[in-house]
Design an enzyme around this catalytic site. Structure first.
Site, PDB file in Angstrom:
ATOM      1  CG  HIS A   1      -2.072   0.817   1.298  1.00  0.00           C
ATOM      2  ND1 HIS A   1      -2.467   1.616   0.259  1.00  0.00           N
ATOM      3  CD2 HIS A   1      -2.939   1.089   2.317  1.00  0.00           C
ATOM      4  CE1 HIS A   1      -3.529   2.318   0.622  1.00  0.00           C
ATOM      5  NE2 HIS A   1      -3.825   2.028   1.872  1.00  0.00           N
TER       6      HIS A   1
ATOM      7  CG  HIS B   1      -3.950   0.898  -8.345  1.00  0.00           C
ATOM      8  ND1 HIS B   1      -5.285   0.858  -8.067  1.00  0.00           N
ATOM      9  CD2 HIS B   1      -3.382   1.721  -7.438  1.00  0.00           C
ATOM     10  CE1 HIS B   1      -5.521   1.649  -7.032  1.00  0.00           C
ATOM     11  NE2 HIS B   1      -4.394   2.184  -6.626  1.00  0.00           N
TER      12      HIS B   1
ATOM     13  CG  ASP C   1       3.237   4.449  -3.945  1.00  0.00           C
ATOM     14  OD1 ASP C   1       3.220   5.549  -3.374  1.00  0.00           O
ATOM     15  OD2 ASP C   1       2.472   3.518  -3.657  1.00  0.00           O
TER      16      ASP C   1
HETATM   17  N1  CMC Z   1       5.053  -6.673 -10.528  1.00  0.00           N
HETATM   18  C1  CMC Z   1       4.943  -7.876 -11.131  1.00  0.00           C
HETATM   19  N2  CMC Z   1       3.788  -8.548 -11.265  1.00  0.00           N
HETATM   20  C2  CMC Z   1       2.704  -7.982 -10.753  1.00  0.00           C
HETATM   21  C3  CMC Z   1       2.710  -6.729 -10.104  1.00  0.00           C
HETATM   22  C4  CMC Z   1       3.959  -6.070 -10.021  1.00  0.00           C
HETATM   23  N3  CMC Z   1       4.051  -4.882  -9.427  1.00  0.00           N
HETATM   24  N4  CMC Z   1       1.471  -6.411  -9.706  1.00  0.00           N
HETATM   25  C5  CMC Z   1       0.689  -7.429 -10.076  1.00  0.00           C
HETATM   26  N5  CMC Z   1       1.428  -8.364 -10.717  1.00  0.00           N
HETATM   27  C6  CMC Z   1       0.922  -9.600 -11.330  1.00  0.00           C
HETATM   28  C7  CMC Z   1       0.617 -10.661 -10.299  1.00  0.00           C
HETATM   29  O1  CMC Z   1       1.717 -11.500 -10.058  1.00  0.00           O
HETATM   30  C8  CMC Z   1      -0.520 -11.392 -10.963  1.00  0.00           C
HETATM   31  O2  CMC Z   1       0.003 -12.216 -11.958  1.00  0.00           O
HETATM   32  P1  CMC Z   1      -0.651 -13.690 -12.216  1.00  0.00           P
HETATM   33  O3  CMC Z   1      -2.045 -13.395 -12.710  1.00  0.00           O
HETATM   34  O4  CMC Z   1       0.238 -14.310 -13.196  1.00  0.00           O
HETATM   35  O5  CMC Z   1      -0.642 -14.370 -10.876  1.00  0.00           O
HETATM   36  C9  CMC Z   1      -1.290 -10.284 -11.681  1.00  0.00           C
HETATM   37  O6  CMC Z   1      -0.299  -9.270 -11.963  1.00  0.00           O
HETATM   38  C10 CMC Z   1      -2.409  -9.670 -10.863  1.00  0.00           C
HETATM   39  O7  CMC Z   1      -1.860  -9.260  -9.614  1.00  0.00           O
HETATM   40  P2  CMC Z   1      -2.647  -9.239  -8.250  1.00  0.00           P
HETATM   41  O8  CMC Z   1      -1.665  -9.386  -7.133  1.00  0.00           O
HETATM   42  O9  CMC Z   1      -3.782 -10.213  -8.318  1.00  0.00           O
HETATM   43  O10 CMC Z   1      -3.240  -7.781  -8.282  1.00  0.00           O
HETATM   44  P3  CMC Z   1      -3.864  -7.003  -7.068  1.00  0.00           P
HETATM   45  O11 CMC Z   1      -4.911  -6.138  -7.629  1.00  0.00           O
HETATM   46  O12 CMC Z   1      -4.238  -7.933  -5.978  1.00  0.00           O
HETATM   47  O13 CMC Z   1      -2.620  -6.159  -6.549  1.00  0.00           O
HETATM   48  C11 CMC Z   1      -1.114  -4.427  -6.091  1.00  0.00           C
HETATM   49  C12 CMC Z   1      -2.481  -4.800  -6.671  1.00  0.00           C
HETATM   50  C13 CMC Z   1      -0.958  -2.916  -6.088  1.00  0.00           C
HETATM   51  C14 CMC Z   1      -1.017  -4.925  -4.643  1.00  0.00           C
HETATM   52  C15 CMC Z   1      -0.020  -5.098  -6.944  1.00  0.00           C
HETATM   53  O14 CMC Z   1      -0.109  -4.631  -8.287  1.00  0.00           O
HETATM   54  C16 CMC Z   1       1.379  -4.863  -6.383  1.00  0.00           C
HETATM   55  O15 CMC Z   1       1.822  -5.610  -5.518  1.00  0.00           O
HETATM   56  N6  CMC Z   1       2.094  -3.807  -6.885  1.00  0.00           N
HETATM   57  C17 CMC Z   1       3.398  -3.485  -6.349  1.00  0.00           C
HETATM   58  C18 CMC Z   1       3.235  -2.723  -5.050  1.00  0.00           C
HETATM   59  C19 CMC Z   1       2.777  -1.304  -5.310  1.00  0.00           C
HETATM   60  O16 CMC Z   1       3.289  -0.599  -6.147  1.00  0.00           O
HETATM   61  N7  CMC Z   1       1.799  -0.856  -4.489  1.00  0.00           N
HETATM   62  C20 CMC Z   1       1.286   0.503  -4.551  1.00  0.00           C
HETATM   63  C21 CMC Z   1      -0.153   0.556  -4.984  1.00  0.00           C
HETATM   64  S1  CMC Z   1      -0.680   2.218  -5.416  1.00  0.00           S
HETATM   65  C22 CMC Z   1      -0.667   3.081  -3.926  1.00  0.00           C
HETATM   66  C23 CMC Z   1      -1.614   2.582  -2.939  1.00  0.00           C
HETATM   67  O17 CMC Z   1      -2.818   2.392  -3.252  1.00  0.00           O
HETATM   68  O18 CMC Z   1      -1.235   2.423  -1.791  1.00  0.00           O
END
Ligand code: CMC
Length: 422
Positions: free
Chosen positions: A262, A301, A357
């Site tokens: 987050h 995201h 971020d």
């Molecule tokens: N790098 C590599 N792969 C990723 C990433 C990433 N940053 N984000 C998602 N994926 C992949 C993930 O592995 C999955 O692949 P598969 O379908 O093959 O398993 C697919 O994309 C969907 O990911 P998810 O984890 O189901 O997506 P989510 O909506 O649950 O997660 C997130 C959203 C923000 C937690 C995630 O994109 C992430 O961990 N990003 C990196 C951390 C980050 O930058 N966070 C800040 C978010 S914006 C500020 C805030 O709101 O706080």
């Protein structure tokens, strides 16, 4: 086309048709079919837990609006305190309202001496500023006998004012403590963002507030002020639903924000960029991410499946800051990462774009903030969004204490076994 949905329970043949409004239908439909039926929705992927009139977000189109105003217009024309007023009150302030609001916030920036001398001084010298911020936010409420009076609009307004006005003071205090620097009192002649920078960086008389940097700080505060039902805001609402005071609820929300998935991602981005080091290492890093060895922090995201509009604004603003401070050497690595990822099918097919971020940390670093302060910088403006949601929840007659159901997967009933028989 009928704006209804019909759900059939194949076990009983019973069916129920209910209206769809605003893209949602009421879960009362499920209870009507079978009061014991649960919808299994981990992480609330398909659940709207509230109605809200504060922030609108269209993740596919990359649209973000506060109270109907596009974030791009607010970023260009407004300032943080005006945006805070808008989020809390639903409308932009008139001249007179603005003047009073600025006066009120400015005159609530002081914190009790005991907070600094006894509470903050009790932390270990290397305590993480975000851990300190979380604790100090909760502790602040104990200084006010009316903190728990959330039924009276006047009292809630006063707590809101205190939290918004004192968050920068607390943040700067935590930083100064961790640096072993003397505390700088708020300066009522400065605006919100300039006052914060002054409390952070003044050493004796030796600090000139650069208007370009103050503007960048204010812009970052605007962009982080609210983002509808994210993890921290949802935490705020859940705790508020138990009618906990706003200080305790905000401390809980800040704890959620602290997480690296987050608000902690801005800190993680800088560590990632430093780890990559040079643009030559970018392809190998991307290959590792694709192989499942870590994530590309600052990308992806839950809601945005397009470029995060805040990232677009921040990326542009970074260049203004770098004109004053000199370029952050990590910028080239970040640009190369973005270019590489956006051409790569792994990221394209999953709709992973830079989020807020990805570039914010580069500006924070150029402004002189240590990496550990980044999430605190997110929490200061987000306090406004949390409090707007807190008030909205309390006024919403649909809301009750939050209490999700579970799908029990444990063992069935069994008899206790004495310890010598196990
Ligand atoms: N790098 C590599 N792969 C990723 C990433 C990433 N940053 N984000 C998602 N994926 C992949 C993930 O592995 C999955 O692949 P598969 O379908 O093959 O398993 C697919 O994309 C969907 O990911 P998810 O984890 O189901 O997506 P989510 O909506 O649950 O997660 C997130 C959203 C923000 C937690 C995630 O994109 C992430 O961990 N990003 C990196 C951390 C980050 O930058 N966070 C800040 C978010 S914006 C500020 C805030 O709101 O706080």
């Amino acid at each position: 086309m009928a704006e209804t949905i019909t759900i059939i329970d194949d076990r009983t043949g019973k069916q129920v048709t209910v209206p769809i409004a605003g893209g949602a239908f009421s879960s009362a439909a499920l209870r009507e079919l079978d009061p014991k039926l649960r919808m299994y929705d981990p992480a609330f992927l398909s659940t709207a837990a509230c109605k809200s009139a504060i922030t609108y977000l269209d993740g596919d189109a990359g649209v973000l609006r506060y109270r109907g105003y596009p974030i791009e217009q607010l970023a260009e024309k407004s300032n943080f305190l005006e945006v805070a007023y808008l989020l809390l009150n639903g409308e932009l302030p008139t001249d007179a309202q603005n003047e009073k609001w600025i006066y009120d916030v400015t005159h609530h920036t002081m914190i009790h001496e005991n907070m600094r001398k006894r509470f903050v001084d009790g932390f270990h010298h290397d305590a993480h500023p975000m851990g300190m911020f979380v604790s100090a936010t909760a502790a602040l409420g104990t200084f006010y006998t009316d903190a728990k009076d959330i039924d009276g609009t006047d009292s809630l307004h006063k707590q809101t004012l205190r939290l918004i006005a004192k968050s920068p003071t607390i943040a700067a205090m935590c930083y100064r403590f961790s640096m072993g620097l003397p505390f700088v009192s708020p300066n009522n002649s400065l605006d919100y963002s300039a006052n914060f920078l002054n409390m952070m960086f003044r050493i004796g008389d030796d600090y000139r507030i650069n208007p370009v940097l103050t503007k960048a700080m204010d812009l970052l505060f605007i962009l982080h002020a609210d983002h509808e039902q994210n993890c921290g805001t949802t935490t705020m609402r859940v705790v508020a639903s138990a009618h906990a005071d706003p200080y305790s609820a905000a401390a809980a929300a800040a704890s959620a924000l602290y997480g690296p998935l987050h608000g902690g991602a801005n800190e993680a981005v800088i560590h990632m960029l430093q780890g990559i080091g040079t643009i030559d290492n970018v392809p190998a890093f991307i290959a590792d991410v694709k192989a499942g060895k870590g994530r590309l922090m600052g990308f992806g995201h839950r809601v945005y499946k397009n470029y995060d509009p805040r990232a677009t604004i921040i990326k542009k603003a970074a260049y203004n800051v770098f004109e004053v401070t000199g370029k952050n050497p990590l910028l080239d690595v970040a640009l190369k990462l973005e270019e590489t990822a956006l051409k790569d099918d792994y990221f394209v097919s999953r709709k992973l774009y830079p989020n807020v971020d990805f570039y914010s940390g580069l500006i924070y670093q150029a402004l002189g903030f240590p990496v550990e302060m980044f999430t605190v910088l997110f929490a200061i403006p987000r306090m406004t969004g949390w409090l707007a949601h807190y008030a909205e929840l309390l006024q919403d007659s649909d809301q009750k204490i939050s209490r999700p159901m579970q799908w029990y997967t444990g063992v069935d009933s069994r008899d206790y076994v004495a310890i010598n028989k196990r």
